[in-house]
Design a protein around this motif. Structure first.
Motif, short mmCIF file in Angstrom:
data_model
loop_
_atom_site.label_atom_id
_atom_site.label_comp_id
_atom_site.label_asym_id
_atom_site.label_seq_id
_atom_site.Cartn_x
_atom_site.Cartn_y
_atom_site.Cartn_z
N PHE A 110 64.95 104.08 -24.58
CA PHE A 110 65.77 103.10 -25.28
C PHE A 110 64.92 102.13 -26.13
N PRO A 111 63.89 101.46 -25.58
CA PRO A 111 63.10 100.56 -26.42
C PRO A 111 62.35 101.28 -27.53
N LEU A 112 62.01 102.55 -27.29
CA LEU A 112 61.30 103.31 -28.31
C LEU A 112 62.20 103.59 -29.50
N PHE A 113 63.48 103.84 -29.23
CA PHE A 113 64.45 104.02 -30.30
C PHE A 113 64.54 102.76 -31.15
N LEU A 114 64.53 101.61 -30.50
CA LEU A 114 64.63 100.34 -31.24
C LEU A 114 63.38 100.10 -32.08
N LEU A 115 62.21 100.33 -31.51
CA LEU A 115 60.97 100.09 -32.24
C LEU A 115 60.85 101.00 -33.45
N LEU A 116 61.37 102.21 -33.34
CA LEU A 116 61.29 103.15 -34.46
C LEU A 116 62.29 102.82 -35.57
N THR A 117 63.18 101.90 -35.32
CA THR A 117 64.15 101.50 -36.33
C THR A 117 63.53 100.38 -37.16
N GLN A 118 63.21 100.69 -38.39
CA GLN A 118 62.39 99.80 -39.20
C GLN A 118 62.95 98.39 -39.30
N ASP A 119 64.23 98.27 -39.61
CA ASP A 119 64.82 96.94 -39.77
C ASP A 119 64.77 96.13 -38.48
N TYR A 120 64.98 96.79 -37.35
CA TYR A 120 64.97 96.07 -36.08
C TYR A 120 63.57 95.52 -35.78
N SER A 121 62.56 96.37 -35.93
CA SER A 121 61.19 95.91 -35.68
C SER A 121 60.80 94.80 -36.65
N ASN A 122 61.24 94.93 -37.89
CA ASN A 122 60.91 93.92 -38.89
C ASN A 122 61.54 92.57 -38.56
N THR A 123 62.76 92.58 -38.05
CA THR A 123 63.41 91.30 -37.73
C THR A 123 62.68 90.57 -36.61
N ILE A 124 62.08 91.33 -35.70
CA ILE A 124 61.30 90.71 -34.62
C ILE A 124 60.06 90.03 -35.18
N ASN A 330 65.88 116.31 -16.63
CA ASN A 330 64.65 115.51 -16.59
C ASN A 330 63.63 115.96 -17.64
N PRO A 331 63.35 117.28 -17.74
CA PRO A 331 62.38 117.73 -18.75
C PRO A 331 62.80 117.37 -20.18
N ILE A 332 64.11 117.50 -20.47
CA ILE A 332 64.58 117.17 -21.82
C ILE A 332 64.41 115.68 -22.10
N ALA A 333 64.82 114.86 -21.13
CA ALA A 333 64.71 113.41 -21.30
C ALA A 333 63.25 112.98 -21.39
N LEU A 334 62.40 113.58 -20.56
CA LEU A 334 60.97 113.26 -20.56
C LEU A 334 60.33 113.70 -21.88
N GLY A 335 60.78 114.85 -22.38
CA GLY A 335 60.29 115.32 -23.67
C GLY A 335 60.66 114.36 -24.79
N LEU A 336 61.85 113.79 -24.72
CA LEU A 336 62.29 112.82 -25.72
C LEU A 336 61.40 111.58 -25.71
N VAL A 337 61.07 111.11 -24.51
CA VAL A 337 60.17 109.95 -24.39
C VAL A 337 58.81 110.28 -25.00
N GLY A 338 58.31 111.47 -24.71
CA GLY A 338 57.01 111.87 -25.22
C GLY A 338 56.98 111.93 -26.75
N ILE A 339 58.01 112.52 -27.33
CA ILE A 339 58.08 112.66 -28.79
C ILE A 339 58.13 111.29 -29.46
N LEU A 340 58.97 110.42 -28.92
CA LEU A 340 59.10 109.08 -29.50
C LEU A 340 57.80 108.29 -29.38
N THR A 341 57.12 108.45 -28.23
CA THR A 341 55.85 107.74 -28.03
C THR A 341 54.80 108.23 -29.02
N LEU A 342 54.71 109.54 -29.20
CA LEU A 342 53.75 110.10 -30.15
C LEU A 342 54.06 109.66 -31.57
#
Length: 461
Positions: A110-124, A330-342
């Protein structure tokens, strides 16, 4: 130790998110927003000296009250406040997702989705007001889910004083409370308005000052107009491809959830508030920008105000997807976290592109900073004021905010004037042709980049 063993993944994600924000902030060569972001800081910093600023609707009263202490430490203090707001937003989101037993790794993304959203990170990192609105809306959702309707109502009522768009969730919240027949809760919903209205009654002699003194009205077309599909075409800024993908992926699960009548009043209200506020703000501002009304600039960051609540709903519905192979969840969700982190680690997503206006402003300042030291300067450029180490809202500041009336025929007193082709004609109403040698203004420096111009004038007696 037990807590750490159970929550270690959440703690690591929080630390990573914080480190990512701080790293990106350290790489900035100029403020994320050299306009509104700096002005918000000026208002909050000067509020202690001039308490009337606490009721300034452009800066949002609740935002000013909460940030005034942080602003005393400079623009960085405002950024620090918004980082805290971000962390609290994530904690409330995780509490809601855990309440509904959403897969832990989906929650971690969830927080990774927010950080990847340019406008959201910029407002912070710009010190904007949108993150506080997001936090209040998400916190209100948590109390709705926990059936604490009085707290829910009060928080929804506060939204009007954190952003003018808070009027929308105010109406949505009133509808929800009426539907479930919580007749006492509307009193708490209206309480923030009554409190601020009463204060305004004593200060302005106007109980309805919230409406009568609003800087936004339909006839305000100062920034021009755009296209009605502007927000639709600019979705990458405030939602991103990752957010759109999540939304599309959750559509079948959302339809099935309601078709099978699996919803409760809590999940129904959460969806109504999240979807209603997110889409409602986009539709409203699409109309304002398309018709050139309400002082709209077509800023896409306003759509991030309900983004956390909107994304939260997608994760909830995805959890309801009837996985054919549960062991793959679990593997799908964990894979999503990994992709977003990378993606966050290896993509300079927040890399600041310094705009021409910022370049010429900095160049004029660098070339003349010794000359301008201790001198009285007129300008409508917030970044130039910040570079001078001044806040034109302080009564003792050497910098004064430029208005059209100040050059009729010219400022009564002063030494220099900095004019640029954006803030000069648009914010101050001062066209360049009004500043000439015949009127007592002599150009001592000028810069131009990509049709953006900046002039430093010496004011002759």
């Amino acid at each position: 130790m037990t807590f750490l063993k159970q929550k270690w993944s959440y703690l690591i994600t929080l630390v990573f998110s914080l480190a990512w924000l701080l790293y990106n902030y350290s790489q900035l060569t100029a403020p994320v927003d050299p306009g509104d972001g700096i002005v918000h800081y000026f208002y909050s910093a000067a509020s202690w000296e001039n308490p009337i600023l606490f009721l300034e609707l452009w800066n949002k009263p609740l935002f000013t009250i909460l940030t005034s202490s942080f602003a005393q430490f400079g623009l960085g203090g405002m950024i620090f406040f918004n980082v805290l707001v971000f962390l609290l937003t994530i904690i409330f989101a995780w509490r809601i997702l855990n309440h509904f037993q959403v897969n832990r790794y989906f929650a971690l993304s969830f927080p990774l989705f927010l950080l990847l959203t340019q406008d959201y990170s910029n407002t912070i990192l710009a010190g904007h007001t949108e993150p506080l609105f997001s936090l209040l809306l998400l916190a209100a959702t948590w109390f709705w889910v926990k059936e604490k309707y009085l707290v829910f109502a009060f928080l929804i009522g506060l939204l009007m004083f954190s952003r003018s768009e808070g009027q929308l969730p105010f109406l949505l919240g009133l509808m929800l409370l009426t539907y479930i027949r919580q007749w006492k809760a509307p009193l708490y919903l209206f309480a923030p308005f009554v409190i601020f209205a009463t204060i305004g009654w004593f200060v302005f002699d106007d109980f309805l000052w919230y409406f009568n003194r609003s800087p936004y009205h339909l006839g305000n077309n100062i920034y021009g107009a755009g296209t009605y599909d502007h927000y639709l075409m600019s979705y990458k800024n405030f939602l991103g491809n990752h957010g759109l993908f999540l939304f599309i992926l959750a559509i079948p699960a959302t339809i099935l959830h309601f078709a099978k009548k699996e919803f409760t009043i809590q999940t129904c209200g959460m969806t109504f508030l999240g979807f209603g506020t997110f889409l409602g703000i986009i539709f409203a501002h699409s109309y304002f920008w398309g018709s050139g009304q309400n002082g709209s600039m077509g800023l896409t960051r306003i759509a991030t105000q309900a983004l956390p609540s909107f994304l939260l709903c997608q994760f909830y519905f995805l959890q309801k997807t009837p996985w054919k192979w549960p062991k793959l969840s679990n593997p799908i969700a964990l894979g999503l976290v990994g992709i977003l982190t990378l993606y966050l680690l290896f993509t300079p997503y927040l890399k600041k592109v310094v705009k021409p206006m910022e370049v010429i402003t900095k160049e004029v300042f660098d070339a003349n900073k010794e000359t301008l030291k201790g001198q009285k300067v007129w300008t409508s450029n917030p970044y130039f004021c910040l570079l001078l180490g001044e806040n034109y809202m302080h009564k003792t500041s050497n910098v004064r905010l430029l208005h059209f009336s100040d050059i009729q025929p010219r400022p009564l007193s002063g030494d220099y004037l900095f004019w640029d082709s954006h803030f000069g004609p648009l914010e101050s109403g001062v066209p360049l042709e009004n500043l000439n040698e015949n009127n007592g203004f002599e150009v001592i420096d000028s810069k131009e980049k990509e049709n953006v111009k900046g002039f430093l004038f010496e004011i002759k007696p």
